[in-house]
Scaffold this motif. Structure first.
Motif, short mmCIF file in Angstrom:
data_model
loop_
_atom_site.label_atom_id
_atom_site.label_comp_id
_atom_site.label_asym_id
_atom_site.label_seq_id
_atom_site.Cartn_x
_atom_site.Cartn_y
_atom_site.Cartn_z
N SER A 118 -5.55 -78.17 -18.78
CA SER A 118 -4.94 -76.87 -18.97
C SER A 118 -5.93 -75.79 -18.57
O SER A 118 -7.12 -76.04 -18.37
CB SER A 118 -4.53 -76.67 -20.44
N VAL A 119 -5.42 -74.57 -18.43
CA VAL A 119 -6.25 -73.40 -18.20
C VAL A 119 -5.94 -72.41 -19.31
O VAL A 119 -4.77 -72.23 -19.68
CB VAL A 119 -6.02 -72.79 -16.80
N ARG A 120 -6.97 -71.74 -19.85
CA ARG A 120 -6.78 -70.86 -21.00
C ARG A 120 -7.36 -69.47 -20.74
O ARG A 120 -8.34 -69.32 -20.02
CB ARG A 120 -7.45 -71.44 -22.25
N TYR A 121 -6.72 -68.51 -21.39
CA TYR A 121 -7.29 -67.17 -21.49
C TYR A 121 -6.83 -66.61 -22.83
O TYR A 121 -5.64 -66.34 -23.02
CB TYR A 121 -6.83 -66.26 -20.36
N GLY A 122 -7.77 -66.49 -23.76
CA GLY A 122 -7.42 -66.02 -25.09
C GLY A 122 -6.43 -66.97 -25.75
O GLY A 122 -6.63 -68.17 -25.82
N GLN A 123 -5.30 -66.42 -26.18
CA GLN A 123 -4.28 -67.22 -26.85
C GLN A 123 -3.29 -67.87 -25.88
O GLN A 123 -2.44 -68.66 -26.29
CB GLN A 123 -3.49 -66.32 -27.82
N TYR A 124 -3.41 -67.54 -24.61
CA TYR A 124 -2.46 -68.05 -23.62
C TYR A 124 -3.00 -69.32 -22.96
O TYR A 124 -4.21 -69.47 -22.75
CB TYR A 124 -2.18 -67.00 -22.55
N GLU A 125 -2.07 -70.21 -22.60
CA GLU A 125 -2.46 -71.50 -22.00
C GLU A 125 -1.41 -71.91 -20.97
O GLU A 125 -0.21 -71.69 -21.15
CB GLU A 125 -2.58 -72.57 -23.08
N ARG A 126 -1.86 -72.51 -19.88
CA ARG A 126 -0.96 -73.09 -18.87
C ARG A 126 -1.40 -74.52 -18.61
O ARG A 126 -2.56 -74.77 -18.26
CB ARG A 126 -1.03 -72.26 -17.58
N ARG A 127 -0.50 -75.48 -18.81
CA ARG A 127 -0.83 -76.90 -18.64
C ARG A 127 -0.53 -77.36 -17.21
O ARG A 127 0.10 -76.67 -16.44
CB ARG A 127 -0.05 -77.74 -19.64
N ASN A 128 -0.99 -78.59 -16.92
CA ASN A 128 -0.73 -79.24 -15.62
C ASN A 128 -1.20 -78.37 -14.46
O ASN A 128 -0.42 -77.97 -13.60
CB ASN A 128 0.75 -79.57 -15.47
N VAL A 129 -2.48 -78.10 -14.47
CA VAL A 129 -3.08 -77.23 -13.46
C VAL A 129 -3.99 -78.06 -12.56
O VAL A 129 -4.71 -78.95 -13.02
CB VAL A 129 -3.89 -76.10 -14.14
N ARG A 130 -3.97 -77.74 -11.27
CA ARG A 130 -4.84 -78.42 -10.31
C ARG A 130 -5.97 -77.48 -9.90
O ARG A 130 -5.73 -76.33 -9.54
CB ARG A 130 -4.04 -78.84 -9.08
N ILE A 131 -7.18 -77.99 -9.96
CA ILE A 131 -8.35 -77.22 -9.51
C ILE A 131 -8.73 -77.72 -8.12
O ILE A 131 -8.95 -78.92 -7.93
CB ILE A 131 -9.54 -77.38 -10.47
N ILE A 132 -8.79 -76.82 -7.17
CA ILE A 132 -9.15 -77.15 -5.80
C ILE A 132 -10.48 -76.50 -5.47
O ILE A 132 -10.65 -75.30 -5.63
CB ILE A 132 -8.09 -76.65 -4.80
N GLY A 133 -11.41 -77.32 -5.02
CA GLY A 133 -12.67 -76.79 -4.49
C GLY A 133 -12.55 -76.73 -2.98
O GLY A 133 -12.52 -77.76 -2.31
N GLY A 134 -12.46 -75.52 -2.44
CA GLY A 134 -12.23 -75.37 -1.01
C GLY A 134 -13.37 -74.66 -0.31
O GLY A 134 -14.02 -73.78 -0.88
N SER A 135 -13.59 -75.02 0.95
CA SER A 135 -14.59 -74.34 1.77
C SER A 135 -14.08 -72.94 2.12
O SER A 135 -12.91 -72.62 1.90
CB SER A 135 -14.86 -75.15 3.03
N PRO A 136 -14.93 -72.07 2.67
CA PRO A 136 -14.52 -70.67 2.90
C PRO A 136 -13.26 -70.50 3.73
O PRO A 136 -12.56 -69.50 3.57
CB PRO A 136 -15.75 -70.07 3.60
N GLU A 137 -12.94 -71.44 4.62
CA GLU A 137 -11.78 -71.27 5.49
C GLU A 137 -10.52 -71.99 4.97
O GLU A 137 -9.51 -72.06 5.66
CB GLU A 137 -12.10 -71.76 6.90
N TYR A 138 -10.60 -72.49 3.75
CA TYR A 138 -9.48 -73.27 3.22
C TYR A 138 -8.20 -72.45 3.14
O TYR A 138 -7.11 -72.92 3.51
CB TYR A 138 -9.83 -73.82 1.83
N GLU A 139 -8.28 -71.23 2.65
CA GLU A 139 -7.08 -70.39 2.53
C GLU A 139 -6.46 -70.12 3.90
O GLU A 139 -5.23 -70.13 4.05
CB GLU A 139 -7.44 -69.06 1.86
#
Length: 414
Positions: A118-139
């Motif tokens: 999950s990803v959290r900020y304060g009281q808010y949470e979003r589950r089933n999140v993918r973290i991508i590590g991308g090189s500078p030109e990925y976007e």
């Protein structure tokens, strides 16, 4: 009997016998509903896969070198799958090999990814999140645009800064009333400062981008993963579709040479493209379209039998009426035409009802499960023609039977 007079009399009978007409309509409308709904969804997915999904998954005019193929066509045996599982991981040295093999590529990017609980900020949470590590030109390779803030830069990667660009779903969930820029979120046990929000992708493949967190590749290597100098994919974007196949051949040859594979040995890596997705969907689409006529045909036959039985019952109920009309001068063809018109009217009305219900069902599915749907005019025309054909075929015998009645015997009928 005039044509429009026959139609008018048919509609009067439909109104007079509402329950019988309803069951006759139902038999045809179910088959047409299924036909329209499936075609609307299939046409919508066709357009989406062709124009959006494949490009969103792999990027336009791109191919990706991976450890093992992610998209497979045809039957894959267990021995092949075991061989794929034994393929070595891709390394940063192989990024250089691919770069040297495709010097004229528009962009080259590499990435690794991991699923965070999950990803959290304060009281808010979003589950089933993918973290991508991308090189500078990925976007740029993926064609992802930043809607708010900025994207990742080479400085972020070189200095392994704890910064992140987040998808629109995460931004909406964690920051419903404020801007996410410069806020610190927690994902995968690590804290990241939000520097940008990706433009919403939406649709069937929305989770690819909208529920993702993009961080610099070096940051990913130092925080999220314990695998050093390994990548999950190396993506090459060329300038045009014509350059795609030659570039893929050059990269494949360079990778085989680097890994010292003999000519008789298969690749111990995979190369994925959007065309593979299109090939898989084309196979599924052909199966659906092959099976669809048979399934719809069964339903229409059942509907036709229902109409025939109801029309036969109608002939019995209206025997005295038929005898009276024939004694007043009605010809056999007039009676035949009236009953055929009634059956056809019922069938076409059922087809029209099925068209409306089918599109309604298709767009309900689109609303609930984000499966795209599209209005198909040819399918509507085919449905109406099928309705007319079923009406004529199912009403022919009852109409013939009504037309053959002897007026004297019909008037005596109790």
């Amino acid at each position: 009997m005039r044509f429009w007079e026959g139609i008018r009399l048919s509609l009067q009978q439909v109104r007079a016998q509402k329950l019988k007409s309803f069951f006759a309509l139902l038999g045809i409308s179910i088959g047409i509903t299924f036909l329209i709904a499936v075609i609307a969804i299939v046409e919508g997915i066709n357009s989406y896969v062709r124009d959006d999904f494949a490009g969103s998954l792999f990027g336009v005019n791109t191919f990706t070198v991976v450890r093992r193929p992610q998209i497979q066509t045809g039957e894959i045996d267990e021995a092949e799958r075991r061989r794929w599982r034994s393929n070595p991981e891709l390394t940063m040295r192989e990024v250089e090999v691919v770069q040297d093999a495709a010097p004229n590529a528009r962009y080259l990017a590499y990435y690794a990814n991991s699923f965070a609980g999950s990803v959290r900020y304060g009281q808010y949470e979003r589950r089933n999140v993918r973290i991508i590590g991308g090189s500078p030109e990925y976007e740029a390779v993926q064609g992802w645009d930043v809607e708010e803030g900025r994207g990742l830069t080479a400085i972020d990667d070189n200095q392994a800064l704890a910064v992140a660009v987040i998808g629109s779903q995460i931004a909406e969930r964690l920051f419903p009333t404020t801007s996410p820029i410069d806020k610190r979120i927690r994902a995968g046990g690590h804290r990241f400062r939000v520097v940008g929000v990706l433009e919403e992708q939406g649709g069937f493949a929305g989770n690819i981008r909208d529920a993702a967190i993009l961080i610099p590749f070096e940051t990913f290597q130092r925080t999220v993963t314990s695998r050093r100098l390994e990548v999950d994919g190396i993506t090459v974007k060329v300038n045009s579709a014509e350059e795609l196949e030659p570039a893929m051949a050059e990269v494949e040859g360079a990778m085989r040479t680097y890994r010292r594979l003999r000519p008789s040995q298969p690749n111990d890596f995979g190369i994925d493209t959007s065309s593979a997705v299109l090939d898989v969907w084309a196979t599924i689409n052909s199966i659906l379209m092959t099976a669809l006529p048979g399934l719809v045909g069964i339903s229409l036959v059942v509907g036709g039998i229902v109409i025939m039985n109801i029309m036969l019952l109608s002939v019995t109920d209206r025997t005295r009426e038929i005898g009276l009309r024939k004694s007043l001068g009605a010809r056999r063809r007039d009676v035949l035409f009236q009953f055929l018109t009634e059956a056809s009217t019922l069938s076409i009305a059922g087809a029209a009802l099925g068209i409306g219900t089918g599109f309604g069902l298709a767009f309900l599915v689109e609303r609930l499960w984000s499966l795209p749907a599209a209005v198909s005019v040819p399918a509507m025309i085919v449905s109406l023609v099928l309705g007319l054909g079923v009406g004529i075929a199912s009403g022919l015998y009852p109409a013939y039977r009504a037309a053959r009645l002897d007026p004297i015997e019909a008037l005596r009928f109790e």
